[in-house]
Design a protein around this motif. Structure first.
Motif, short mmCIF file in Angstrom:
data_model
loop_
_atom_site.label_atom_id
_atom_site.label_comp_id
_atom_site.label_asym_id
_atom_site.label_seq_id
_atom_site.Cartn_x
_atom_site.Cartn_y
_atom_site.Cartn_z
N PRO A 181 17.67 -1.39 -26.17
CA PRO A 181 18.58 -0.64 -27.05
C PRO A 181 17.78 0.12 -28.11
CG PRO A 181 19.30 -2.89 -26.78
CD PRO A 181 17.97 -2.81 -26.13
N ALA A 182 18.14 1.39 -28.32
CA ALA A 182 17.34 2.22 -29.22
C ALA A 182 17.35 1.68 -30.64
CB ALA A 182 17.87 3.65 -29.19
N GLU A 183 18.51 1.10 -31.06
CA GLU A 183 18.58 0.60 -32.44
C GLU A 183 17.60 -0.54 -32.65
OE1 GLU A 183 21.30 0.92 -30.60
OE2 GLU A 183 22.32 2.63 -31.54
N HIS A 192 17.41 7.13 -23.97
CA HIS A 192 18.22 6.66 -25.10
C HIS A 192 18.06 7.59 -26.30
CE1 HIS A 192 18.15 2.27 -23.67
NE2 HIS A 192 19.32 2.79 -23.43
N GLN A 201 14.07 0.72 -33.17
CA GLN A 201 13.90 1.48 -34.40
C GLN A 201 13.98 0.58 -35.62
OE1 GLN A 201 15.80 5.20 -34.66
NE2 GLN A 201 15.24 5.79 -32.60
N ASN A 252 24.16 4.68 -36.57
CA ASN A 252 24.07 3.50 -35.71
C ASN A 252 22.98 2.56 -36.20
OD1 ASN A 252 26.11 4.17 -34.01
ND2 ASN A 252 24.77 5.29 -32.59
N LEU A 253 21.89 3.15 -36.66
CA LEU A 253 20.77 2.36 -37.17
C LEU A 253 21.21 1.55 -38.39
CD1 LEU A 253 17.98 2.24 -36.07
CD2 LEU A 253 17.26 3.91 -37.74
N THR A 297 19.63 7.54 -30.61
CA THR A 297 20.51 6.90 -31.58
C THR A 297 20.56 7.74 -32.83
OG1 THR A 297 21.07 4.84 -32.68
CG2 THR A 297 18.75 5.48 -32.65
N THR A 298 21.51 7.41 -33.69
CA THR A 298 21.66 8.17 -34.92
C THR A 298 21.37 7.25 -36.10
OG1 THR A 298 23.97 7.61 -34.99
CG2 THR A 298 23.38 9.69 -33.93
N SER A 326 11.72 2.46 -26.86
CA SER A 326 13.15 2.52 -27.14
C SER A 326 13.78 3.74 -26.50
CB SER A 326 13.38 2.56 -28.65
OG SER A 326 13.27 3.88 -29.11
N ARG A 327 13.00 4.80 -26.28
CA ARG A 327 13.62 6.00 -25.72
C ARG A 327 13.65 5.96 -24.19
NH1 ARG A 327 15.96 10.46 -26.36
NH2 ARG A 327 15.37 12.41 -25.36
#
Lengths: 102, 167
Positions: free
Chosen positions: A56-58, B126, A61, B132-133, B128-129, A50-51
């Motif tokens: 997409p990172a979301e 990338h 995760q 956003n999650l 994210t926070t 993801s990084r």
């Protein structure tokens, strides 16, 4: 920044260590602990992709969160089964529990 | 990148070696209670690696759920089955060498594949926070989120029903 190959080989080795534990332990609790190590290796891969890759990172995760939740469910149910088997059979060694073996 | 970048990289590699070492001790040590303690160190090291990969929320969840909850469960189970932890009884079965051969085969397949694969890395990584999650969990992934919470509920009820005594 660390190289992508190094990190992927690291997670592969972590997964294989967990697999070795799951294959070679006699104690059911030890097998469950090895499975947790394997799940952690997979989760690390998700987060790493993801990084640094085009995901997409979301998304990655959220998948990692689902894996953690399912690992918690596995641990709860698995340890409950282990305790019940210990109560009934007085052993938790996988090679001594042969009720279903004909 | 700032001037701390080489130091960060060194810390990452040290953390990776600590995780691998703790994992090897976890799967090979005879005393299961000590194995559980080393498993806790492995999980903490993995949480540290999540911090380095800028997944703060996952790192916090890792510490809360794995190191906090699952490790407590495992240690409870180890202690409740205390008679099984006799150091004179072999803790590994006779499959050690076949297991090791299987591992060598799998790694001989996986590691060249990793090295050969053309990974297309991003120029800017990338990040994210947690906000956003949360939006992703409540928006795009709301259906799997509900399913997974149902699975968790069923698993907890099943664990209680399985573990209670019959009389």
């Amino acid at each position: 920044m660390m190289s992508i190959n190094h990190f992927l080989i690291f997670t592969t080795l972590l997964f294989l260590i967990g697999l070795y534990g799951a294959l070679s332990r006699r104690n059911m609790i030890g097998i469950l602990m090895s499975i947790e190590i394997m799940l952690n290796a997979v989760n690390l891969n998700f987060i790493f992709f993801s990084r640094f890759l085009d995901v997409p990172a979301e998304t990655a995760q959220v998948f990692a969160i689902f894996v953690i939740v399912l690992a918690a469910a596995t641990a709860a149910v698995g340890l409950a089964i282990v305790l019940q088997i210990y109560r009934n059979q007085k052993t938790i060694y996988t090679d001594e529990i042969d009720l279903l073996k004909w | 990148m700032n001037s701390f970048a080489p130091l960060v990289s060194v810390v990452q590699y040290v953390l990776m070696f600590i995780v691998l070492g703790a994992a090897i001790v976890t799967v090979s040590i005879g005393n299961l209670f000590r194995a559980a303690i080393f498993l806790a160190f492995t999980l903490l090291g993995v949480a540290g690696l999540y911090f380095f990969l800028h997944a703060d929320f996952i790192a916090a969840m890792q510490i809360l759920i794995y190191v906090g909850a699952i490790m407590t469960l495992v240690i409870f189970a180890v202690m409740l089955t205390g008679k099984m932890q006799d150091p004179l009884v072999a803790q590994s079965n006779r499959q050690k060498i076949p297991a090791f051969i299987i591992l060598c085969g799998v790694s001989a397949f996986l590691i060249p594949t990793i090295l050969k694969a053309p990974w297309r890395t991003l120029a800017t990584p990338h990040a994210t926070t947690a906000a956003n999650l949360g939006r992703a969990l409540m928006g795009e992934f709301v259906f799997p989120f509900e399913i997974v919470s149902l699975v968790l509920l069923v698993a907890l009820i099943g664990a209680i029903a399985t573990a209670r005594s019959d009389e």
